[in-house]
Design a protein around this motif. Sequence first.
Motif, mmCIF file in Angstrom:
data_model
loop_
_atom_site.group_PDB
_atom_site.id
_atom_site.type_symbol
_atom_site.label_atom_id
_atom_site.label_comp_id
_atom_site.label_asym_id
_atom_site.label_seq_id
_atom_site.Cartn_x
_atom_site.Cartn_y
_atom_site.Cartn_z
ATOM 1 N N LEU A 1 -6.478 5.729 16.302
ATOM 2 C CA LEU A 1 -5.683 4.514 16.128
ATOM 3 C C LEU A 1 -4.648 4.475 17.248
ATOM 4 O O LEU A 1 -4.175 5.522 17.693
ATOM 5 C CB LEU A 1 -4.959 4.511 14.778
ATOM 6 N N SER A 2 -4.280 3.275 17.668
ATOM 7 C CA SER A 2 -3.234 3.149 18.680
ATOM 8 C C SER A 2 -1.867 3.411 18.044
ATOM 9 O O SER A 2 -1.723 3.380 16.812
ATOM 10 C CB SER A 2 -3.258 1.742 19.282
ATOM 11 N N ASP A 3 -0.862 3.647 18.871
ATOM 12 C CA ASP A 3 0.498 3.817 18.355
ATOM 13 C C ASP A 3 0.920 2.581 17.557
ATOM 14 O O ASP A 3 1.528 2.694 16.494
ATOM 15 C CB ASP A 3 1.490 4.055 19.495
ATOM 16 N N THR A 4 0.582 1.402 18.083
ATOM 17 C CA THR A 4 0.935 0.161 17.384
ATOM 18 C C THR A 4 0.274 0.106 16.014
ATOM 19 O O THR A 4 0.918 -0.279 15.028
ATOM 20 C CB THR A 4 0.534 -1.069 18.232
ATOM 21 N N GLN A 5 -1.000 0.493 15.920
ATOM 22 C CA GLN A 5 -1.674 0.497 14.623
ATOM 23 C C GLN A 5 -1.025 1.490 13.659
ATOM 24 O O GLN A 5 -0.842 1.180 12.478
ATOM 25 C CB GLN A 5 -3.156 0.848 14.788
ATOM 26 N N MET A 6 -0.686 2.680 14.159
ATOM 27 C CA MET A 6 -0.077 3.687 13.276
ATOM 28 C C MET A 6 1.307 3.249 12.804
ATOM 29 O O MET A 6 1.635 3.397 11.621
ATOM 30 C CB MET A 6 -0.034 5.046 13.966
ATOM 31 N N TRP A 7 2.122 2.692 13.707
ATOM 32 C CA TRP A 7 3.436 2.207 13.287
ATOM 33 C C TRP A 7 3.302 0.994 12.362
ATOM 34 O O TRP A 7 4.078 0.839 11.408
ATOM 35 C CB TRP A 7 4.301 1.869 14.498
ATOM 36 N N SER A 8 2.305 0.142 12.607
ATOM 37 C CA SER A 8 2.059 -0.999 11.720
ATOM 38 C C SER A 8 1.599 -0.514 10.351
ATOM 39 O O SER A 8 1.950 -1.105 9.317
ATOM 40 C CB SER A 8 1.014 -1.934 12.331
ATOM 41 N N LEU A 9 0.845 0.555 10.336
ATOM 42 C CA LEU A 9 0.419 1.162 9.076
ATOM 43 C C LEU A 9 1.633 1.628 8.273
ATOM 44 O O LEU A 9 1.671 1.477 7.045
ATOM 45 C CB LEU A 9 -0.545 2.312 9.358
ATOM 46 N N VAL A 10 2.643 2.145 8.956
ATOM 47 C CA VAL A 10 3.888 2.521 8.271
ATOM 48 C C VAL A 10 4.508 1.284 7.620
ATOM 49 O O VAL A 10 4.927 1.331 6.455
ATOM 50 C CB VAL A 10 4.881 3.201 9.241
ATOM 51 N N HIS A 11 4.542 0.161 8.341
ATOM 52 C CA HIS A 11 5.071 -1.085 7.757
ATOM 53 C C HIS A 11 4.247 -1.498 6.535
ATOM 54 O O HIS A 11 4.806 -1.932 5.523
ATOM 55 C CB HIS A 11 5.070 -2.225 8.793
ATOM 56 N N TYR A 12 2.929 -1.389 6.642
ATOM 57 C CA TYR A 12 2.079 -1.761 5.511
ATOM 58 C C TYR A 12 2.357 -0.862 4.302
ATOM 59 O O TYR A 12 2.465 -1.348 3.173
ATOM 60 C CB TYR A 12 0.598 -1.705 5.892
ATOM 61 N N LEU A 13 2.474 0.451 4.539
ATOM 62 C CA LEU A 13 2.758 1.369 3.426
ATOM 63 C C LEU A 13 4.095 1.034 2.779
ATOM 64 O O LEU A 13 4.226 1.086 1.554
ATOM 65 C CB LEU A 13 2.733 2.820 3.907
ATOM 66 N N ARG A 14 5.083 0.689 3.582
ATOM 67 C CA ARG A 14 6.384 0.283 3.024
ATOM 68 C C ARG A 14 6.226 -0.981 2.179
ATOM 69 O O ARG A 14 6.774 -1.067 1.075
ATOM 70 C CB ARG A 14 7.398 0.028 4.139
ATOM 71 N N ALA A 15 5.463 -1.959 2.684
ATOM 72 C CA ALA A 15 5.258 -3.205 1.930
ATOM 73 C C ALA A 15 4.473 -2.934 0.647
ATOM 74 O O ALA A 15 4.782 -3.481 -0.408
ATOM 75 C CB ALA A 15 4.532 -4.230 2.800
ATOM 76 N N MET A 16 3.457 -2.072 0.747
ATOM 77 C CA MET A 16 2.601 -1.774 -0.391
ATOM 78 C C MET A 16 3.373 -1.017 -1.489
ATOM 79 O O MET A 16 3.081 -1.181 -2.671
ATOM 80 C CB MET A 16 1.403 -0.931 0.067
ATOM 81 N N THR A 17 4.331 -0.199 -1.087
ATOM 82 C CA THR A 17 5.030 0.641 -2.070
ATOM 83 C C THR A 17 6.413 0.115 -2.427
ATOM 84 O O THR A 17 7.132 0.752 -3.170
ATOM 85 C CB THR A 17 5.151 2.086 -1.533
ATOM 86 N N ALA A 18 6.765 -1.061 -1.885
ATOM 87 C CA ALA A 18 8.084 -1.633 -2.190
ATOM 88 C C ALA A 18 8.149 -2.004 -3.662
ATOM 89 O O ALA A 18 7.180 -2.505 -4.232
ATOM 90 C CB ALA A 18 8.335 -2.868 -1.322
ATOM 91 N N PRO A 19 9.310 -1.760 -4.286
ATOM 92 C CA PRO A 19 9.442 -2.158 -5.688
ATOM 93 C C PRO A 19 9.341 -3.678 -5.803
ATOM 94 O O PRO A 19 9.817 -4.418 -4.953
ATOM 95 C CB PRO A 19 10.838 -1.683 -6.078
ATOM 96 N N THR A 20 8.697 -4.118 -6.849
ATOM 97 C CA THR A 20 8.536 -5.563 -7.064
ATOM 98 C C THR A 20 9.647 -6.058 -7.971
ATOM 99 O O THR A 20 10.076 -5.368 -8.899
ATOM 100 C CB THR A 20 7.173 -5.903 -7.690
ATOM 101 N N THR A 21 10.118 -7.236 -7.682
ATOM 102 C CA THR A 21 11.140 -7.846 -8.548
ATOM 103 C C THR A 21 10.480 -8.965 -9.335
ATOM 104 O O THR A 21 9.644 -9.697 -8.820
ATOM 105 C CB THR A 21 12.307 -8.416 -7.710
#
Length: 150
Positions: A129-149
Amino acid sequence: SDLVLAQRAWSGRFARSRGRIAATTVVMIGIVLVYGAHSHAGPQQQSLAGANPVPAGPQAVEVGRLAYQQHCAACHGLTGLGDGPQAVGLQPPPADLRLHTPMHPDGQIYAFISGGFPGSAMPAFNGRLSDTQMWSLVHYLRAMTAPTTQ
């Protein structure tokens, strides 16, 4: 006679002290092994504990989502529970990303993705994976695991 009694008393006290020292040493080694083996710092150093260089936003999350579906969901599952179809029989089992993602800074998550996690089936994605893909994956994991209101 007094000398023999003193020698027995000394060796008995000394033997008990050696036993206590040995027992304390074993307990301390056990504590170090248990806490050292399950440190959330993981085998990677937090040298990448800095900020994510990829700007957050819907585009980064989408790039991360696509990378997750292609490379991560088979083991971590569609929702990050660690229950993907290839997770069966893996030792240790894949991490529940809903629990682990919030416990780590972005740079450390990037390091797990990039370098893999030794002692587990988690491969290194550096070069896949490119650096951009790996850092974007971090953003996705944060979005996926964010608490829902609600």
